[in-house]
Design an enzyme around this catalytic site. Sequence first.
Site, PDB file in Angstrom:
ATOM      1  N   PRO A 251       0.840  -1.199   0.000  1.00  0.00           N
ATOM      2  CA  PRO A 251       0.000   0.000   0.000  1.00  0.00           C
ATOM      3  C   PRO A 251       0.880   1.255   0.000  1.00  0.00           C
ATOM      4  O   PRO A 251       1.902   1.300   0.703  1.00  0.00           O
ATOM      5  CB  PRO A 251      -0.803  -0.112   1.292  1.00  0.00           C
ATOM      6  CG  PRO A 251      -0.335  -1.325   1.999  1.00  0.00           C
ATOM      7  CD  PRO A 251       0.688  -2.024   1.177  1.00  0.00           C
ATOM      8  N   LEU A 252       0.490   2.245  -0.789  1.00  0.00           N
ATOM      9  CA  LEU A 252       1.319   3.444  -0.940  1.00  0.00           C
ATOM     10  C   LEU A 252       1.518   4.176   0.383  1.00  0.00           C
ATOM     11  O   LEU A 252       2.559   4.769   0.621  1.00  0.00           O
ATOM     12  CB  LEU A 252       0.705   4.381  -1.979  1.00  0.00           C
ATOM     13  CG  LEU A 252       0.965   4.012  -3.441  1.00  0.00           C
ATOM     14  CD1 LEU A 252       0.281   4.991  -4.373  1.00  0.00           C
ATOM     15  CD2 LEU A 252       2.459   3.948  -3.750  1.00  0.00           C
ATOM     16  N   CYS A 253       0.487   4.125   1.266  1.00  0.00           N
ATOM     17  CA  CYS A 253       0.616   4.848   2.531  1.00  0.00           C
ATOM     18  C   CYS A 253       1.729   4.257   3.394  1.00  0.00           C
ATOM     19  O   CYS A 253       2.439   4.973   4.102  1.00  0.00           O
ATOM     20  CB  CYS A 253      -0.714   4.869   3.287  1.00  0.00           C
ATOM     21  SG  CYS A 253      -1.382   3.241   3.590  1.00  0.00           S
ATOM     22  N   THR A 254       1.892   2.902   3.315  1.00  0.00           N
ATOM     23  CA  THR A 254       2.985   2.260   4.056  1.00  0.00           C
ATOM     24  C   THR A 254       4.326   2.759   3.544  1.00  0.00           C
ATOM     25  O   THR A 254       5.229   3.099   4.311  1.00  0.00           O
ATOM     26  CB  THR A 254       2.907   0.731   3.897  1.00  0.00           C
ATOM     27  OG1 THR A 254       1.659   0.293   4.374  1.00  0.00           O
ATOM     28  CG2 THR A 254       4.011   0.026   4.663  1.00  0.00           C
TER      29      THR A 254
ATOM     30  N   GLU B 212       4.697   6.535   4.615  1.00  0.00           N
ATOM     31  CA  GLU B 212       4.706   6.950   6.010  1.00  0.00           C
ATOM     32  C   GLU B 212       5.367   5.984   6.991  1.00  0.00           C
ATOM     33  O   GLU B 212       6.070   6.421   7.893  1.00  0.00           O
ATOM     34  CB  GLU B 212       3.262   7.221   6.470  1.00  0.00           C
ATOM     35  CG  GLU B 212       2.720   8.517   5.898  1.00  0.00           C
ATOM     36  CD  GLU B 212       1.203   8.483   5.753  1.00  0.00           C
ATOM     37  OE1 GLU B 212       0.561   7.784   6.551  1.00  0.00           O
ATOM     38  OE2 GLU B 212       0.698   9.151   4.838  1.00  0.00           O
TER      39      GLU B 212
END
Length: 467
Positions: free
Chosen positions: A229-232, A235
């Site tokens: 996932p891009l958020c992982t 961030e």
Amino acid sequence: MHTDSDILQLEDAQQACTDVPMAESTVNSRTRDLDRLLLRAGHLVDPNFQPSIELKDYIQDYARVLVVGAGGLGCELLKDLALSGFKNLDVIDMDRIEVTNLNRQFLFRLEDVGKPKAEVAAKRVMERVSGVKIVPHFCRIEDKNIDFYNDFIIIVLGLDSVEARSYINSVACSFLEYDENEKPIEETVKPMVDGGTEGFKGHARVIIPGMTPCFECTIWLFPPQVKFPLCTLAETPRTAAHCIEYAHLIKWDEIHSGKTFDPDDPEDMQWVYKEALKRAELFGIPGVTYSLTQGVVKNIIPAIASTNAIISAACALETLKIVSGCSKTLDNYLTFNGVEGLHTKVTHFEMDINCIVCGPGVHMELDTSCTLQKFLELLEKHPKLHLSKVSVIFEGKNLYMQGPLEQETRSNLSKTLFDLMGRVPSGTVHVNGTSSKNDKKTSGLRKLRVFFKGADGMTDMDTAGGA
Ligand SMILES: [Zn+2]
């Protein structure tokens, strides 16, 4: 537990063993083990198995086997099949040899780099195993016409892509015909043995179209590609791979607006590596190396020579069992896992009777006035098919083709399918197109059993086309 009839059978079998002359085999030590399987009766053989010299001759002189792929598995398969007594092999592969293949694709040498894999592999096995003839085909599997594949008694797959397996599977299943009771007609069954490896894991499976599940029946066995996932990535990176994917997917675009990343350009790869390293230091994550960067970005899973050897051995043995009937075959999906210790398991999967590739076919009822154009529209809307960009083939004849033959076949669009199929009340057409079902793009031949409403009486000619 043994029953009396078991024991009687066993005695028969032992008697048969002593009845069969083994003189020739004891002389020829190279085929000694093969002779034990083919010249003697056994307890676990196929009901049609006839141990004899003729059977051995048949395997050596007549049985033609196609090996698809001349890579890590293909090299092993050619060697194993040649040493198992098969003398008429063909191999098809579109790739040329690269330096990185040499650690495991043992038929190739440094001086072969740049040459077609199929040609070099065939040559090397013929040099080492006397009497074997291997015909190489340096081309894409789609470049051969369907009849090419029908000439082989069995097709053995040593591939690394889902698409290529799906294609060969659809071709082999397109030969399959069912009788009026929806039982597969034996002469139309084209067996396949499929091997696959990924690192220390692998599988070998037996596909007997119409009897065991085909590749499409169990397509769900292939999980969708893992994406982070891009958020992982942005961030909370936790692994070295997260840092690499951050540099590759996010940072690259921030810095190089508009320039696409080229995985084959060492400068681009170096840039991603250095950015990943910076990010890893920032988050205190160890393990980012240049080769890991290449592996993650190019999605490379290292190939292991021993896994290929084990899976290939299983596939070659199944091929011999299917062609000769000298033993029961694998039923029907073997998995091998050598990651920690060693684990193998055979799972019996069931055929999906509604499978649009190997099943009796999608039943379509059409009016005799249905034009080919209308038929194509129905395929697109059909709930089981959702096919677009379709080519239509009937008894080997191209009714409508995509690509270069489109113009030539375009005039058929306004004709009725009933006329194009020679005004028969029912028949099987094969269609080839792209399916967008379940977001999974698959292509290959699909079988449609078409019935024309009222075609027997031929009275109702005025109804509008449609199913
Ligand atoms: Zn199927």
